[in-house]
Design an enzyme around this catalytic site. Structure first.
Site, PDB file in Angstrom:
ATOM      1  N   SER A 156      12.087   2.261  -4.065  1.00  0.00           N
ATOM      2  CA  SER A 156      12.744   2.637  -5.102  1.00  0.00           C
ATOM      3  C   SER A 156      13.853   1.684  -5.059  1.00  0.00           C
ATOM      4  O   SER A 156      14.238   0.670  -4.095  1.00  0.00           O
ATOM      5  CB  SER A 156      13.754   3.562  -5.283  1.00  0.00           C
ATOM      6  OG  SER A 156      14.548   3.662  -5.897  1.00  0.00           O
ATOM      7  N   TYR A 169      18.404  10.653  -1.248  1.00  0.00           N
ATOM      8  CA  TYR A 169      17.678  10.222  -2.245  1.00  0.00           C
ATOM      9  C   TYR A 169      17.596   8.434  -1.383  1.00  0.00           C
ATOM     10  O   TYR A 169      15.980   7.569  -0.931  1.00  0.00           O
ATOM     11  CB  TYR A 169      17.820   9.896  -3.394  1.00  0.00           C
ATOM     12  CG  TYR A 169      16.181   8.967  -3.921  1.00  0.00           C
ATOM     13  CD1 TYR A 169      15.367   9.885  -4.735  1.00  0.00           C
ATOM     14  CD2 TYR A 169      16.352   8.101  -4.267  1.00  0.00           C
ATOM     15  CE1 TYR A 169      14.029   9.215  -5.342  1.00  0.00           C
ATOM     16  CE2 TYR A 169      15.386   7.202  -5.509  1.00  0.00           C
ATOM     17  CZ  TYR A 169      14.553   8.136  -5.602  1.00  0.00           C
ATOM     18  OH  TYR A 169      13.593   7.682  -6.402  1.00  0.00           O
TER      19      TYR A 169
HETATM   20  P1  NAP Z   1       7.437  12.205 -11.221  1.00  0.00           P
HETATM   21  O1  NAP Z   1       7.111  12.378 -13.019  1.00  0.00           O
HETATM   22  O2  NAP Z   1       8.547  14.220 -11.989  1.00  0.00           O
HETATM   23  O3  NAP Z   1       7.234  12.181 -10.227  1.00  0.00           O
HETATM   24  C1  NAP Z   1       7.172  13.108  -9.175  1.00  0.00           C
HETATM   25  C2  NAP Z   1       6.311  14.082  -8.012  1.00  0.00           C
HETATM   26  O4  NAP Z   1       6.243  14.181  -6.996  1.00  0.00           O
HETATM   27  C3  NAP Z   1       5.853  14.901  -9.263  1.00  0.00           C
HETATM   28  O5  NAP Z   1       4.147  14.502  -9.287  1.00  0.00           O
HETATM   29  C4  NAP Z   1       6.430  15.950  -8.495  1.00  0.00           C
HETATM   30  O6  NAP Z   1       5.508  16.713  -8.121  1.00  0.00           O
HETATM   31  C5  NAP Z   1       6.065  15.492  -6.683  1.00  0.00           C
HETATM   32  N1  NAP Z   1       7.092  16.206  -6.111  1.00  0.00           N
HETATM   33  C6  NAP Z   1       7.944  16.210  -6.487  1.00  0.00           C
HETATM   34  N2  NAP Z   1       8.271  17.742  -5.094  1.00  0.00           N
HETATM   35  C7  NAP Z   1       7.166  17.249  -4.266  1.00  0.00           C
HETATM   36  C8  NAP Z   1       7.149  18.782  -3.458  1.00  0.00           C
HETATM   37  N3  NAP Z   1       7.946  18.967  -2.846  1.00  0.00           N
HETATM   38  N4  NAP Z   1       6.106  18.437  -2.325  1.00  0.00           N
HETATM   39  C9  NAP Z   1       4.934  17.597  -3.375  1.00  0.00           C
HETATM   40  N5  NAP Z   1       4.460  16.724  -4.578  1.00  0.00           N
HETATM   41  C10 NAP Z   1       6.466  16.806  -5.188  1.00  0.00           C
HETATM   42  O7  NAP Z   1       8.753  11.040 -11.498  1.00  0.00           O
HETATM   43  P2  NAP Z   1       7.973   9.471 -11.241  1.00  0.00           P
HETATM   44  O8  NAP Z   1       9.290   8.735 -12.108  1.00  0.00           O
HETATM   45  O9  NAP Z   1       6.922   9.493 -11.705  1.00  0.00           O
HETATM   46  O10 NAP Z   1       7.940   9.083  -9.736  1.00  0.00           O
HETATM   47  C11 NAP Z   1       7.487   9.276  -8.563  1.00  0.00           C
HETATM   48  C12 NAP Z   1       7.667   8.319  -7.381  1.00  0.00           C
HETATM   49  O11 NAP Z   1       8.189   6.799  -8.068  1.00  0.00           O
HETATM   50  C13 NAP Z   1       8.583   9.210  -6.843  1.00  0.00           C
HETATM   51  O12 NAP Z   1       8.304   8.671  -5.444  1.00  0.00           O
HETATM   52  C14 NAP Z   1       9.651   8.545  -6.966  1.00  0.00           C
HETATM   53  O13 NAP Z   1      10.634   8.390  -6.502  1.00  0.00           O
HETATM   54  C15 NAP Z   1       9.818   7.095  -7.650  1.00  0.00           C
HETATM   55  N6  NAP Z   1      10.714   6.082  -8.259  1.00  0.00           N
HETATM   56  C16 NAP Z   1      10.957   6.692  -9.248  1.00  0.00           C
HETATM   57  C17 NAP Z   1      11.397   5.759 -10.026  1.00  0.00           C
HETATM   58  C18 NAP Z   1      11.770   6.232 -12.213  1.00  0.00           C
HETATM   59  O14 NAP Z   1      12.584   5.170 -12.817  1.00  0.00           O
HETATM   60  N7  NAP Z   1      10.792   7.119 -12.422  1.00  0.00           N
HETATM   61  C19 NAP Z   1      12.151   4.645  -9.811  1.00  0.00           C
HETATM   62  C20 NAP Z   1      12.111   4.583  -8.234  1.00  0.00           C
HETATM   63  C21 NAP Z   1      11.219   5.049  -7.472  1.00  0.00           C
HETATM   64  P3  NAP Z   1       5.800  18.581  -8.782  1.00  0.00           P
HETATM   65  O15 NAP Z   1       6.433  18.383 -10.243  1.00  0.00           O
HETATM   66  O16 NAP Z   1       4.442  19.215  -9.613  1.00  0.00           O
HETATM   67  O17 NAP Z   1       6.448  18.661  -7.789  1.00  0.00           O
END
Ligand code: NAP
Length: 264
Positions: A156, A169
């Protein structure tokens, strides 16, 4: 690069098995789809939201799995399910992540533990499980010293910056960047490349509140040189590169995919 190989062939993932965590939606779904398009069989992991829709959209080379990575046994449970179905894992994309917001002085220790377990400890656990097999394969199958495995961690911008109201985080994602380098150092001689992608601001469910907040949305867009939020597919190329033979001499790096944010 062997002289007779076309560079595009280096991006092919035929006969590879990839495990993508958090693949029900957002960034994980886009990465799972991209790796499948490049030829991989893909194990798509979901938690509260099952990853069946992503797997069905990909087709018969994908299968959905379920595990709670906030449990200390979640990673082992997931890895054994995937091994049972596919027999091996060549690529792990540690994408699952969670964010819980509180003022630092009030941050409940349970929430701290949950965030650290999902975002950092389970990343280590899954990487370790996958690497043990990759190292064995490297000994037995690999006279040419080609890559035996790829680990791609989703970091991130808070791997570099502290953020506000997200101490767990920021600590976990800073840890992901450091873990990436530590594992890369140890496993490069064993044929495993470990890299991370640090996404900037991506339009996913994770960031819905930010996108909906007019002031924050404007401030964020003003700071992004590209002038727009990232779409999950904007990460597909970087993920494929770091999952494929195209990156066999790349390890321990944290690649920002952020529309230029970190360069400002
Ligand atoms: P997202 O759609 O909310 O994806 C997050 C995923 O992590 C979901 O599939 C969620 O599954 C899973 N997760 C959360 N808690 C969990 C648990 N206890 N056990 C297993 N799985 C779990 O959001 P995203 O933005 O695509 O995020 C994906 C990655 O990118 C994350 O690591 C996030 O920190 C990183 N990221 C995102 C951004 C951004 O701007 N969107 C920026 C920097 C980094 P469930 O919902 O089914 O629990």
């Amino acid at each position: 690069m062997p002289t007779q190989i076309n560079v595009l062939d280096l991006f092919r993932l035929d006969n590879k098995v990839a495990l993508v965590t958090g693949g029900a939606s957002g960034i994980g779904a886009a990465i799972a789809t991209a790796l499948a398009q490049a030829g991989a069989s893909v194990a798509v992991h979901g938690n509260r939201r099952p990853a069946t829709e992503t797997a069905e959209a990909i087709g018969p080379k994908a299968a959905a799995f379920r595990a709670d990575l906030s449990s200390t046994t979640g990673a082992a449970d997931l890895f054994s399910q995937v091994k049972e179905k596919f027999g091996r894992v060549d690529i792990v994309v540690n994408n699952a992540g969670t964010i819980i917001r509180h003022a630092a002085e009030e941050y409940p220790i349970e929430d701290w533990r949950t965030v650290l377990q999902v975002n950092l400890t389970s990343v280590f656990q899954l990487s370790q499980l996958a690497a043990r097999d990759m190292i064995e394969r490297n000994k037995s199958e690999n006279a040419e010293k080609r890559s035996s495995g790829k680990i791609v961690n989703i970091a991130s911008l808070l791997s570099f910056q502290g953020g506000i109201r997200v101490p767990a985080y920021a600590a976990s994602k800073g840890g992901v960047a450091q873990l990436t380098k530590a594992l890369a150092n140890e496993w490069a001689p064993k044929g495993i490349q470990v890299n991370a992608i640090a996404p900037g601001y991506f339009a996913t469910m994770n960031t819905e509140a930010l996108q909906a907040d007019e002031t924050r949305n404007r401030q964020i867009l003003e700071r992004i040189p590209a002038g727009r939020w990232g779409q999950p597919t904007d990460l597909a190329g970087a993920a494929l590169f770091l999952s494929s033979a195209a990156s066999d001499y790349v390890t321990g790096t944290v690649l920002t995919v952020d529309g230029g944010w970190m360069g400002r």
